[in-house]
Design a protein around this motif. Structure first.
Motif, PDB file in Angstrom:
ATOM      1  N   MET A  26       0.882  -1.524   0.264  1.00 45.65           N
ATOM      2  CA  MET A  26       0.260  -0.215   0.040  1.00 45.65           C
ATOM      3  C   MET A  26       0.460   0.866  -0.159  1.00 45.65           C
ATOM      4  N   LEU A  27       0.706   2.562  -1.600  1.00 46.77           N
ATOM      5  CA  LEU A  27       1.545   3.386  -0.988  1.00 46.77           C
ATOM      6  C   LEU A  27       0.802   4.385  -0.752  1.00 46.77           C
ATOM      7  N   ILE A  28       1.034   5.267  -0.122  1.00 45.20           N
ATOM      8  CA  ILE A  28       0.207   6.560   0.079  1.00 45.20           C
ATOM      9  C   ILE A  28       1.160   7.390   0.003  1.00 45.20           C
ATOM     10  N   LEU A  29       0.069   8.817  -0.908  1.00 47.13           N
ATOM     11  CA  LEU A  29       0.687   9.866  -1.211  1.00 47.13           C
ATOM     12  C   LEU A  29       0.067  11.063  -0.357  1.00 47.13           C
ATOM     13  N   GLY A  30       0.718  11.502   0.430  1.00 49.94           N
ATOM     14  CA  GLY A  30       0.208  12.812   1.525  1.00 49.94           C
ATOM     15  C   GLY A  30       0.084  12.273   2.736  1.00 49.94           C
ATOM     16  N   SER A  31      -0.427  13.107   3.572  1.00 50.33           N
ATOM     17  CA  SER A  31      -0.084  13.023   4.740  1.00 50.33           C
ATOM     18  C   SER A  31      -0.288  14.226   5.301  1.00 50.33           C
ATOM     19  N   GLY A  32      -1.778  14.284   5.556  1.00 51.20           N
ATOM     20  CA  GLY A  32      -2.677  14.974   5.934  1.00 51.20           C
ATOM     21  C   GLY A  32      -3.706  14.084   6.662  1.00 51.20           C
ATOM     22  N   PRO A  33      -4.460  13.919   7.669  1.00 51.76           N
ATOM     23  CA  PRO A  33      -5.501  13.682   8.083  1.00 51.76           C
ATOM     24  C   PRO A  33      -6.193  12.377   7.533  1.00 51.76           C
ATOM     25  N   THR A  39      -0.967  -1.063  -4.493  1.00 51.64           N
ATOM     26  CA  THR A  39      -1.943  -0.243  -4.351  1.00 51.64           C
ATOM     27  C   THR A  39      -1.625   1.233  -4.049  1.00 51.64           C
ATOM     28  N   LEU A  40      -2.225   2.318  -4.530  1.00 49.37           N
ATOM     29  CA  LEU A  40      -1.745   3.082  -4.511  1.00 49.37           C
ATOM     30  C   LEU A  40      -3.125   4.531  -3.567  1.00 49.37           C
TER      31      LEU A  40
END
Length: 323
Positions: free
Chosen positions: A9-16, A109-110
Motif C-alpha cells: 500500500m503506497l500512500i501519497l500525502g500525510s494529512g489526516p 495499491t495506491l
C-alpha cells in the motif's frame, strides 16, 4: 544507484486522510509507505486552535494533532518517507511513482491523499493575519467569532455557503464581492438575500486587512470601490476568504478521472477511482465538507477498500494458479 521502495500500500500525502489510511493499512499487515510530499501533516500544520476534532475536551493545536497521528501510524508499522513526487504511472499494477531525487516508489495499491489548498487573495496583510482574524474556513473557525462582526470575501457557492453558516454565530455578516452579481447557484442566492443578518457589498475589492496591533488581530478591512476607486474601511473582527480551493491533482490529470473542478472522482460511497487499485481520500476528492474528521474517515475507507481489493486480487491469482 537509484533507490526503490516497494509496498503493498503506497500512500501519497500525510494529512489526516493519508495518516488514517496508514494506520488502518499497517494494522492490516500491508506495511504501508507514506510519501509525505511538500507539506507533511497537511493543512492542519498551519492551523492553531482546533476545537472540533472528537476526543479532546480542551482546544488542541493542529501541528500537535498531526504529530500524534504520525507517531501512531509509525507505531503500528507505517513507514514515513519525505519526497516530492514528479512522475506517476498508474497504467498498470504495480503502480509506480518517481520523486524529484530519482527515488522510485512501487505499490500494489495506491492511496491518493494529496489534499486541496484554499485560494487566497495574495495580500501581505492577509498572510500576516492568518489565524489572527483571517481564515479560509468558516466551519473550522466561525465558532471563535460568536457575537462578533465578520465578513466573507467571494461571490461563488463557497462564499455564500460560508456567509449563511456564519449567521449561526454572528448577527452581523457582510459578504464582499468585487462584481455586481454573484456566481453562486440561484437557490443559495435566494437564501442569502432572505437572511436579514447578511449585508452584501457590491463592486468592492479588498485592498488590505487592518491589523489592530498587539493581541487585537484583525480590526477591519480596507476596501476599494471597483467603479469609483474610492477607499473605505469596514470594521470587522473576522474575515473569511472564500474564493475556492485548488485540489492537488496536477500529477494525475490525464491518468485518473477528475471532475470539472479537478477533484478526483470516486464511486459513490467508496474511495475507488477510475483506475482499479487506486483510491482517493480526503480533500482531494471531497469539495463539500473539507474537515479533518471527514478526511480521516475517508482515509479509513481508502485503507479498507485497498485491503479488500488486494484480498480479491490475491484470491484470483491463487485460483488461476490452481487451474
Amino acid at each position: 544507484m537509484t533507490a526503490t521502495h516497494s509496498t503493498r500500500m503506497l500512500i501519497l500525502g500525510s494529512g489526516p486522510a493519508g495518516l488514517s489510511a496508514a494506520i488502518y493499512g499497517a494494522r492490516a499487515g500491508l506495511a504501508p509507505i507514506v510519501v509525505q510530499g511538500i507539506q507533511p501533516g497537511g493543512q492542519l500544520m498551519t492551523t492553531t486552535d482546533v476545537e472540533n476534532y472528537p476526543g479532546f475536551r480542551e482546544v488542541i493545536q493542529g501541528p500537535w494533532l498531526m504529530q500524534e497521528m504520525q507517531a501512531q501510524a509509525e507505531h503500528v508499522g507505517a513507514q514515513m518517507l519525505w519526497d516530492t513526487i514528479v512522475e506517476v504511472d498508474v497504467s498498470q499494477r504495480p503502480f509506480r511513482m518517481v520523486g524529484d531525487s530519482g527515488t522510485v516508489y512501487v505499490g500494489d495499491t495506491l492511496v491518493i491523499a494529496t489534499g486541496a489548498q484554499a485560494r487566497w487573495l495574495g495580500l501581505d496583510s492577509e498572510e500576516l493575519l492568518k489565524g489572527k482574524g483571517v481564515s479560509a474556513c468558516a466551519t473550522c473557525d466561525g465558532f471563535f467569532f460568536r457575537g462578533k462582526k465578520v465578513a466573507v470575501i467571494g461571490g461563488g457557492n463557497t462564499a455564500v455557503e460560508e456567509a449563511l453558516y456564519l449567521t449561526n454565530h454572528s448577527h452581523d455578516v457582510t459578504l464582499i464581492h468585487r462584481r455586481d452579481s454573484l456566481r453562486a447557484e440561484k437557490i443559495l442566492q435566494q437564501r442569502l438575500f432572505a437572511n436579514d443578518k447578511i449585508t452584501t457589498l457590491w463592486n468592492k475589492k479588498v485592498e488590505r486587512f487592518i491589523d489592530g496591533g498587539g493581541v487585537a488581530g484583525l480590526v477591519g478591512i480596507e476596501l476599494k470601490d471597483m467603479v469609483t476607486g474610492e477607499l473605505s474601511t469596514l470594521e470587522v473582527d473576522g474575515g473569511f476568504v472564500a474564493i475556492g480551493h485548488h485540489p492537488a491533482t496536477e500529477l494525475f490529470r490525464g491518468h485518473i478521472a477528475l471532475d470539472q473542478d479537478n477533484y478526483i472522482t470516486v464511486d459513490k460511497g467508496t474511495t475507488r477511482t477510475s483506475v482499479p487499485g487506486v483510491f482517493a481520500c480526503g480533500d482531494v476528492m471531497d469539495k463539500h465538507y473539507r474537515q479533518a474528521i471527514t478526511a480521516a474517515g475517508t482515509g479509513c475507507m481508502a485503507a479498507l477498500d485497498a485491503e479488500r481489493f488486494l484480498a480479491e486480487a490475491d484470491f484470483e491469482q491463487v485460483a488461476e494458479a490452481a487451474e
